[in-house]
Write a protein that holds these residues in place. Structure first.
Motif, PDB file in Angstrom:
ATOM      1  N   ASP A 123      47.525  27.155  10.814  1.00  0.00           N
ATOM      2  CA  ASP A 123      46.428  27.966   9.857  1.00  0.00           C
ATOM      3  C   ASP A 123      45.799  29.256  10.343  1.00  0.00           C
ATOM      4  O   ASP A 123      45.772  29.983   9.732  1.00  0.00           O
ATOM      5  CB  ASP A 123      45.440  26.812   9.537  1.00  0.00           C
ATOM      6  N   ARG A 124      45.777  29.465  11.551  1.00  0.00           N
ATOM      7  CA  ARG A 124      45.007  30.509  11.984  1.00  0.00           C
ATOM      8  C   ARG A 124      46.262  31.803  12.100  1.00  0.00           C
ATOM      9  O   ARG A 124      45.965  32.739  11.676  1.00  0.00           O
ATOM     10  CB  ARG A 124      44.770  30.461  13.558  1.00  0.00           C
ATOM     11  N   ILE A 125      47.418  31.573  12.162  1.00  0.00           N
ATOM     12  CA  ILE A 125      48.358  32.587  12.303  1.00  0.00           C
ATOM     13  C   ILE A 125      48.985  32.769  10.630  1.00  0.00           C
ATOM     14  O   ILE A 125      49.381  33.819  10.542  1.00  0.00           O
ATOM     15  CB  ILE A 125      49.649  32.004  13.181  1.00  0.00           C
ATOM     16  N   ASN A 126      49.005  32.041  10.155  1.00  0.00           N
ATOM     17  CA  ASN A 126      49.585  32.045   8.786  1.00  0.00           C
ATOM     18  C   ASN A 126      49.549  33.309   7.939  1.00  0.00           C
ATOM     19  O   ASN A 126      50.434  33.824   7.396  1.00  0.00           O
ATOM     20  CB  ASN A 126      49.446  30.485   7.910  1.00  0.00           C
ATOM     21  N   GLU A 127      48.223  33.660   7.710  1.00  0.00           N
ATOM     22  CA  GLU A 127      47.867  34.524   6.770  1.00  0.00           C
ATOM     23  C   GLU A 127      48.566  36.210   7.327  1.00  0.00           C
ATOM     24  O   GLU A 127      49.182  36.873   6.652  1.00  0.00           O
ATOM     25  CB  GLU A 127      46.456  34.722   6.846  1.00  0.00           C
ATOM     26  N   THR A 128      48.503  36.063   8.789  1.00  0.00           N
ATOM     27  CA  THR A 128      49.136  37.427   9.093  1.00  0.00           C
ATOM     28  C   THR A 128      50.521  37.735   9.070  1.00  0.00           C
ATOM     29  O   THR A 128      50.911  38.827   8.938  1.00  0.00           O
ATOM     30  CB  THR A 128      48.384  37.780  10.665  1.00  0.00           C
ATOM     31  N   ILE A 129      51.166  36.580   9.585  1.00  0.00           N
ATOM     32  CA  ILE A 129      52.487  36.471   9.344  1.00  0.00           C
ATOM     33  C   ILE A 129      52.817  36.576   8.073  1.00  0.00           C
ATOM     34  O   ILE A 129      54.116  37.031   7.730  1.00  0.00           O
ATOM     35  CB  ILE A 129      53.112  35.228  10.167  1.00  0.00           C
ATOM     36  N   CYS A 130      52.433  35.895   7.088  1.00  0.00           N
ATOM     37  CA  CYS A 130      52.718  36.314   5.814  1.00  0.00           C
ATOM     38  C   CYS A 130      52.514  37.514   5.089  1.00  0.00           C
ATOM     39  O   CYS A 130      53.263  38.097   4.356  1.00  0.00           O
ATOM     40  CB  CYS A 130      51.941  35.175   4.577  1.00  0.00           C
ATOM     41  N   ASP A 131      51.562  38.265   5.600  1.00  0.00           N
ATOM     42  CA  ASP A 131      51.375  39.710   5.326  1.00  0.00           C
ATOM     43  C   ASP A 131      52.580  40.684   5.983  1.00  0.00           C
ATOM     44  O   ASP A 131      53.036  41.475   5.057  1.00  0.00           O
ATOM     45  CB  ASP A 131      50.029  40.221   5.938  1.00  0.00           C
ATOM     46  N   ILE A 132      53.006  40.109   7.084  1.00  0.00           N
ATOM     47  CA  ILE A 132      54.243  40.964   7.630  1.00  0.00           C
ATOM     48  C   ILE A 132      55.368  40.601   6.855  1.00  0.00           C
ATOM     49  O   ILE A 132      56.347  41.369   6.613  1.00  0.00           O
ATOM     50  CB  ILE A 132      54.471  40.552   9.190  1.00  0.00           C
TER      51      ILE A 132
END
Length: 432
Positions: A123-132
Motif C-alpha cells: 500500500d505504501r509503494i503502490n501509488e508511486t509505482i503506478c505513477d511510473i
C-alpha cells in the motif's frame, strides 16, 4: 578477438567487477541505476538546475529501470518463499517482461496470497509505482524522444519538478529496501517450519492469545472457542489441530497456554550445578569484568599479576573440567553450546535453539567434546548469555533462581520488564 574498449587494465582501482566476478542479480543491478539517478539529481539540486533539461531523461530512465529490476528481484524472492510453502505461482517471464504495471500487478497479487504482512508495504509503494507505470510503462518514454508510432513523449506532462522527484524516489527506495528485507525475513521465518497451509508463524502467535490454559481444554467451552477460531481464521478443524500441535511444541508459545517445555537435554539440577562450577572454577572474578572499575597499577606489578592470574586460572579451570567429566556427553555439551549461541545470535527465533542443538550433535562426532566444553565455559560472558537464553525459552523459574543465588540482578542489569519479553523482540516489519 579481445574487446579493446570493455577491458581490464591499470590502475586497478579503475577496474569494475562484472559478470561472475561481481554479483549479477536483479537487486545488485538495480542499485547501480539508483545511484546513477541520485548522483545526477543531487548535481541538479546543488547547482540550482544546471543542465536540468538534458539530465532529466537519464535520471528518470535510471530511476524507472532501477524499479523494474528491484521488482523483478522481489518476484524471484517470493518464488523462493512460495517453494518453501509448497505453493505453485503462475508463470511469469521476467526476461521478456518490461511493462512495469504488469510486473507490479503480478507481484502484488501473489505476495498478498503468500503472506498478509506484505499488504502494508504494498500500500505504501503502490501509488508511486503506478505513477511510473502510467508515464513510462515499458521503459521507452525517457529512452527515446518519440514512440514506435512516431508520437512525441511527455507532451501532456510538460514539466517534471526535480525536488518532488527526489523526495518521492528516496521514499520509494526506502520502502523497496524494506520490502526486500521483509521477503528475506519471511524466507528465514518460513524455513523454520512454524506455519500451516493458511496460517503464518505470526498468525499462529496471534491465534495462541485466544486459547485458554491447557488444563481447561477438556471443558465444553473450549469446543466453542475452536469453532470460533476456525471461522475467524477461515481454516478447517484439521488445520487448527495442526496449529495447536505447533503451539504445544513451541518454546515461545507453549508457556502461554500453561505448558513448560523442557530443554533439549539439560535439566534444572545439571544447570544449577554447572553455574556453580563455572563461577567457582572458570570465572571466579567475572563480577569484576562487569564493574568497569579503572585501577592504577604499576606496569611491573601488572605483569606479575597477569602471570599469577594465568597460572591460578589454569589450575582452577583444570579442576572444574575434572568435576564436569562425570556428566560429559555429546548431548550435554551440544545443549550448552546451543543455549549460549542462541543469545549471541540475538534470540531471533526459538526454533533456532533446536536446529542448533541438532547441528552441534552432528559436529560432536568429529570434535573433542572436552575441548568444546572448555571453549564455551572459558568465555567471560557465558553465564550472562546463558541466563538470557533461559529467559527467552521461558525457563523463567530456573533463570530467576540463578539470578537470586548469585546476586546477578545488578551485575547483568536484568530488569523485571526485560525478563519476560527478553530484550531482543525484533522485526517490526514482521508484525510480532
Amino acid at each position: 578477438m579481445d574487446n579493446k574498449t570493455f577491458t581490464g587494465s591499470g590502475p586497478t582501482w579503475a577496474n569494475a567487477c562484472v559478470g561472475d566476478n561481481g554479483q549479477p542479480n536483479y537487486i545488485e543491478y538495480s542499485k547501480g541505476y539508483s545511484k546513477a539517478a541520485n548522483l545526477l539529481l543531487n548535481y541538479i539540486l546543488n547547482s540550482k538546475g544546471e543542465q536540468i533539461d538534458h539530465l532529466i531523461y537519464p535520471i528518470c530512465f535510471n530511476m524507472r529501470h532501477s524499479i523494474e529490476l528491484r521488482l523483478k528481484g522481489a518476484i524471484e524472492e517470493i518464488r523462493l518463499l512460495a517453494h518453501i510453502k509448497k505453493i505453485d505461482l503462475p508463470c511469469f517471464n521476467l526476461i521478456t517482461s518490461h511493462d512495469i504495471g504488469n510486473i507490479w500487478s503480478y507481484f502484488k497479487i501473489n505476495a498478498n496470497l503468500l503472506d498478509t504482512r506484505f499488504r502494508e508495504l504494498i500500500d505504501r509503494i503502490n501509488e508511486t509505482i503506478c505513477d511510473i507505470a502510467s508515464i513510462d510503462p515499458t521503459g521507452q518514454t525517457f529512452r527515446y524522444p518519440r514512440s514506435n508510432d512516431d508520437q512525441t513523449h511527455l507532451v501532456e506532462q510538460g514539466v517534471i519538478n526535480c525536488y518532488i522527484l527526489n523526495t518521492r524516489f528516496k521514499d520509494l527506495e526506502d520502502n523497496l529496501d524494506d520490502l526486500i528485507y521483509l521477503i528475506d525475513s519471511l524466507i528465514d521465518e518460513y524455513k523454520l517450519g512454524t506455519f500451516t497451509k493458511n496460517l503464518s508463524r505470526q498468525q499462529i502467535f496471534e491465534l495462541t492469545t485466544h486459547l485458554p490454559p491447557y488444563e481447561q481444554w477438556s471443558d465444553n467451552s473450549f469446543k466453542a472457542i475452536k469453532e470460533e477460531l476456525t471461522k475467524c481464521y477461515k481454516i478447517s478443524n484439521n488445520e487448527l489441530t495442526k496449529a495447536i500441535k505447533l503451539i504445544k511444541d513451541h518454546y515461545e508459545l507453549s508457556h502461554k497456554i500453561g505448558i513448560k517445555k523442557p530443554l533439549a537435554f539439560l535439566n534444572d539440577v545439571q544447570i544449577l550445578e554447572l553455574c556453580d562450577i563455572w563461577i567457582t572454577y572458570f570465572s571466579p572474578d567475572f563480577k569484576e569484568v562487569y564493574s568497569h572499575k579503572e585501577t592504577t597499577v604499576d606496569k611491573d606489578e601488572k605483569d606479575s599479576n597477569f602471570i599469577d592470574d594465568f597460572f591460578r586460572c589454569g589450575s582452577l579451570h583444570k579442576k572444574g573440567m575434572t568435576i564436569l567429566e562425570k556428566d560429559l556427553s555429546d548431548n550435554y555439551v551440544s545443549d550448552l553450546q546451543s543455549l549460549y549461541y542462541l543469545s549471541i545470535d540475538k534470540h531471533k527465533y526459538s526454533e533456532n535453539y533446536i536446529s542448533s542443538y541438532e547441528l552441534f550433535q552432528k559436529q560432536a562426532k568429529y570434535k573433542n567434546i572436552r575441548d568444546s566444553l572448555s571453549n564455551i565455559l572459558s568465555k567471560v560472558i557465558f553465564l550472562e548469555e546463558f541466563v538470557k537464553s533461559l529467559f527467552f525459552l521461558h525457563q523463567i523459574d530456573l533463570a530467576e533462581k540463578i539470578i537470586k543465588i548469585y546476586n546477578l540482578e545488578t551485575i547483568f542489569n536484568f530488569i523485571p520488564e526485560a525478563r519476560n519479553r527478553i530484550f531482543f523482540r525484533h522485526f517490526e516489519l514482521m508484525g510480532y
